[in-house]
Design a protein around this motif. Structure first.
Motif, mmCIF file in Angstrom:
data_model
loop_
_atom_site.group_PDB
_atom_site.id
_atom_site.type_symbol
_atom_site.label_atom_id
_atom_site.label_comp_id
_atom_site.label_asym_id
_atom_site.label_seq_id
_atom_site.Cartn_x
_atom_site.Cartn_y
_atom_site.Cartn_z
ATOM 1 N N VAL A 1 0.827 -1.208 0.000
ATOM 2 C CA VAL A 1 0.000 0.000 0.000
ATOM 3 C C VAL A 1 0.860 1.256 0.000
ATOM 4 N N MET A 2 1.854 1.298 0.873
ATOM 5 C CA MET A 2 2.670 2.512 0.973
ATOM 6 C C MET A 2 3.555 2.686 -0.261
ATOM 7 N N ALA A 3 3.947 1.581 -0.899
ATOM 8 C CA ALA A 3 4.681 1.694 -2.158
ATOM 9 C C ALA A 3 3.790 2.306 -3.239
ATOM 10 N N HIS A 4 2.514 1.946 -3.243
ATOM 11 C CA HIS A 4 1.557 2.564 -4.161
ATOM 12 C C HIS A 4 1.517 4.076 -3.946
ATOM 13 N N ASN B 1 -11.057 -5.101 -10.691
ATOM 14 C CA ASN B 1 -10.245 -4.892 -11.893
ATOM 15 C C ASN B 1 -8.793 -4.612 -11.530
ATOM 16 N N ARG B 2 -8.581 -3.860 -10.466
ATOM 17 C CA ARG B 2 -7.212 -3.548 -10.049
ATOM 18 C C ARG B 2 -6.495 -4.804 -9.568
ATOM 19 N N ILE B 3 -7.198 -5.637 -8.795
ATOM 20 C CA ILE B 3 -6.602 -6.874 -8.312
ATOM 21 C C ILE B 3 -6.264 -7.796 -9.478
ATOM 22 N N PRO C 1 3.655 -7.815 -6.776
ATOM 23 C CA PRO C 1 2.312 -7.306 -7.041
ATOM 24 C C PRO C 1 1.232 -7.923 -6.157
ATOM 25 N N LEU C 2 1.441 -9.158 -5.699
ATOM 26 C CA LEU C 2 0.417 -9.836 -4.909
ATOM 27 C C LEU C 2 0.244 -9.212 -3.522
ATOM 28 N N TRP C 3 1.284 -8.549 -3.004
ATOM 29 C CA TRP C 3 1.120 -7.862 -1.719
ATOM 30 C C TRP C 3 0.042 -6.796 -1.827
ATOM 31 N N LEU C 4 0.124 -5.958 -2.855
ATOM 32 C CA LEU C 4 -0.856 -4.894 -3.040
ATOM 33 C C LEU C 4 -2.211 -5.473 -3.409
ATOM 34 N N ALA C 5 -2.235 -6.524 -4.217
ATOM 35 C CA ALA C 5 -3.505 -7.158 -4.589
ATOM 36 C C ALA C 5 -4.235 -7.655 -3.348
ATOM 37 N N SER C 6 -3.512 -8.321 -2.448
ATOM 38 C CA SER C 6 -4.113 -8.811 -1.216
ATOM 39 C C SER C 6 -4.600 -7.649 -0.353
ATOM 40 N N ALA C 7 -3.798 -6.587 -0.286
ATOM 41 C CA ALA C 7 -4.165 -5.424 0.528
ATOM 42 C C ALA C 7 -5.425 -4.754 0.008
ATOM 43 N N LEU C 8 -5.541 -4.601 -1.306
ATOM 44 C CA LEU C 8 -6.716 -3.948 -1.874
ATOM 45 C C LEU C 8 -7.992 -4.695 -1.527
ATOM 46 N N GLY C 9 -7.947 -6.016 -1.595
ATOM 47 C CA GLY C 9 -9.124 -6.802 -1.243
ATOM 48 C C GLY C 9 -9.523 -6.609 0.206
ATOM 49 N N ILE D 1 -8.746 -4.010 2.197
ATOM 50 C CA ILE D 1 -9.159 -2.631 2.449
ATOM 51 C C ILE D 1 -10.580 -2.394 1.957
ATOM 52 N N ALA D 2 -10.881 -2.874 0.754
ATOM 53 C CA ALA D 2 -12.217 -2.679 0.192
ATOM 54 C C ALA D 2 -13.278 -3.349 1.050
ATOM 55 N N GLY D 3 -12.989 -4.568 1.524
ATOM 56 C CA GLY D 3 -13.954 -5.266 2.368
ATOM 57 C C GLY D 3 -14.167 -4.593 3.698
ATOM 58 N N SER D 4 -13.074 -4.126 4.299
ATOM 59 C CA SER D 4 -13.175 -3.485 5.610
ATOM 60 C C SER D 4 -13.803 -2.102 5.516
ATOM 61 N N ALA D 5 -13.534 -1.377 4.423
ATOM 62 C CA ALA D 5 -14.070 -0.021 4.275
ATOM 63 C C ALA D 5 -15.596 -0.028 4.209
ATOM 64 N N LYS D 6 -16.175 -1.117 3.730
ATOM 65 C CA LYS D 6 -17.636 -1.208 3.677
ATOM 66 C C LYS D 6 -18.242 -1.295 5.074
ATOM 67 N N ARG D 7 -17.474 -1.831 6.024
ATOM 68 C CA ARG D 7 -17.994 -2.026 7.379
ATOM 69 C C ARG D 7 -17.577 -0.926 8.347
ATOM 70 N N ARG D 8 -16.514 -0.180 8.011
ATOM 71 C CA ARG D 8 -15.964 0.811 8.933
ATOM 72 C C ARG D 8 -15.939 2.183 8.261
ATOM 73 N N PRO D 9 -16.882 3.055 8.575
ATOM 74 C CA PRO D 9 -16.874 4.382 7.952
ATOM 75 C C PRO D 9 -15.719 5.230 8.471
ATOM 76 N N MET D 10 -15.235 6.135 7.625
ATOM 77 C CA MET D 10 -14.216 7.107 8.031
ATOM 78 C C MET D 10 -14.912 8.464 8.131
ATOM 79 N N MET D 11 -15.094 8.945 9.346
ATOM 80 C CA MET D 11 -15.883 10.152 9.556
ATOM 81 C C MET D 11 -15.243 11.375 8.916
ATOM 82 N N SER D 12 -13.916 11.480 8.960
ATOM 83 C CA SER D 12 -13.262 12.655 8.377
ATOM 84 C C SER D 12 -13.470 12.701 6.869
ATOM 85 N N ALA D 13 -13.515 11.527 6.208
ATOM 86 C CA ALA D 13 -13.765 11.487 4.768
ATOM 87 C C ALA D 13 -15.215 11.806 4.455
ATOM 88 N N GLU D 14 -16.139 11.318 5.282
ATOM 89 C CA GLU D 14 -17.548 11.624 5.070
ATOM 90 C C GLU D 14 -17.802 13.116 5.210
#
Length: 333
Positions: free
Chosen positions: A127-130, A269-271, A215-223, A225-238
């Motif tokens: 993620v941080m390399a991205h 698609n990114r994964i 590449p698989l490190w970032l692929a695993s991370a994206l999956g 992050i996307a799954g967790s972001a659906k369950r955990r809102p970020m108030m500062s972003a909202e």
């Protein structure tokens, strides 16, 4: 080329500002909007990164407060041939990250505490390399300025109803013009955000995978992050949706489809693109890793000694990016 793109973006946002000003207040409104946009452009170039970090209550960390995380960023920056950026943490359970700054010499990377707690060492490195790839590609100036100006355009559209709704306003279209400005300004700002974000994410995924080493490190991370972001809102972003395109995954609730109205490409698609990159044979070897699979820590696994202390036992303690060794499967399976 990136400077030219940034100049074109600023010109487009300034024209949009003037258009909204004209709809609200006629030629006088357009002139005032031009002056305001010129001031915003100048302010954004020098201060947009600080403003975005403040939006999300990010606090700077160093080798004393977060030695392993900062050490990882230092090694990744060396691999990318970049100056060491400033490193920030955001107190949020949602795993996410972004980069900002007007150039590589004045860059900053920010990660949420949720990212460090829920992802493995290798996934965090991906993620941080991205994010460092965004810095290397000089995307951060354009993306950060867009976040600031898009937010201002959205507010201008919202305020149009209040400041331009009287009968004696100078809009050449009357109240209909004010209503049009209020409805179209946020939508137009969103279109600008989408135009600059979607293609840049694919490029940063590819370059970040090369920086991290797999590449698989970032692929695993994206999956994850996307799954967790659906369950955990970020108030500062909202509260600051104009900054959503800065993050590696859209931090807002909803808006996760790869369609016309998404600020980010589809995670699937990114994964898939990263997996294809890994299977192409041209990527780096998979570094040696711990045989223990990564896991999301429970309360007992979270220690007091900095961000890495709250991640559990599957993370290496050296704070370094793993070096290349024999090929083997990583924590993703």
């Amino acid at each position: 080329m990136n400077m030219m793109k940034t100049a074109m973006l600023l010109a487009a946002l300034t024209a949009l500002f003037m258009g909204v000003g004209y709809l609200v207040g006629g030629s006088g409104g357009a002139f005032i909007a031009f002056l305001f946009a010129a001031g915003m452009n100048l302010f954004s170039y020098w201060n947009a990164d600080k403003l975005v970090l403040k939006m999300h209550n990010a606090h700077e960390v160093d080798e004393r407060s977060a030695p392993d995380f900062v050490g990882m960023i230092r090694q990744l920056a060396e691999r990318a041939d970049l100056p060491m950026p400033k490193v920030y943490l955001i107190d949020s359970d949602q795993p996410n990250a972004f980069a900002t700054g007007r150039n590589p010499e004045n860059a900053a990377v920010a990660a949420t505490t949720g990212l460090l707690q829920q992802l493995s060492h290798e996934e965090v490195a991906g993620v941080m390399a991205h994010e460092l790839a965004h810095v290397k590609n000089r995307d951060t100036l354009t993306m950060t300025i867009t976040a600031t100006l898009a937010g201002a355009i959205s507010m201008l559209g919202n305020f149009a109803l209040f400041f331009g709704g009287s009968r004696d306003n100078n809009s050449p279209f009357g109240f209909a013009g004010v209503l049009l400005a209020a409805l179209t300004a946020p939508f137009a700002a969103m279109l600008v955000q989408m135009a600059i974000s979607r293609t840049r994410e694919y490029s940063a995924d590819r370059d970040g995978a090369a920086i991290a080493g797999n590449p698989l490190w970032l692929a695993s991370a994206l999956g994850k992050i996307a799954g967790s972001a659906k369950r955990r809102p970020m108030m500062s972003a909202e509260q600051n949706p104009a900054s959503a395109h800065l993050f590696i995954i859209n931090p807002l609730s909803g808006a996760r489809m790869d369609n016309l109205f998404s600020t980010h490409p589809s995670t699937e698609n990114r994964i898939a693109a990263l997996q294809e990159m890994a299977s192409g044979g041209g990527g780096p070897a998979i570094p040696r890793q711990s045989s223990r699979p990564a896991r999301e820590p429970g309360p007992a696994a979270r220690g007091p000694s900095g961000p890495w202390g709250s991640v559990g036992t599957s993370r290496p303690s050296s704070g370094t990016v793993p070096q290349t060794g024999r090929k083997r499967r990583g924590p993703w399976g």
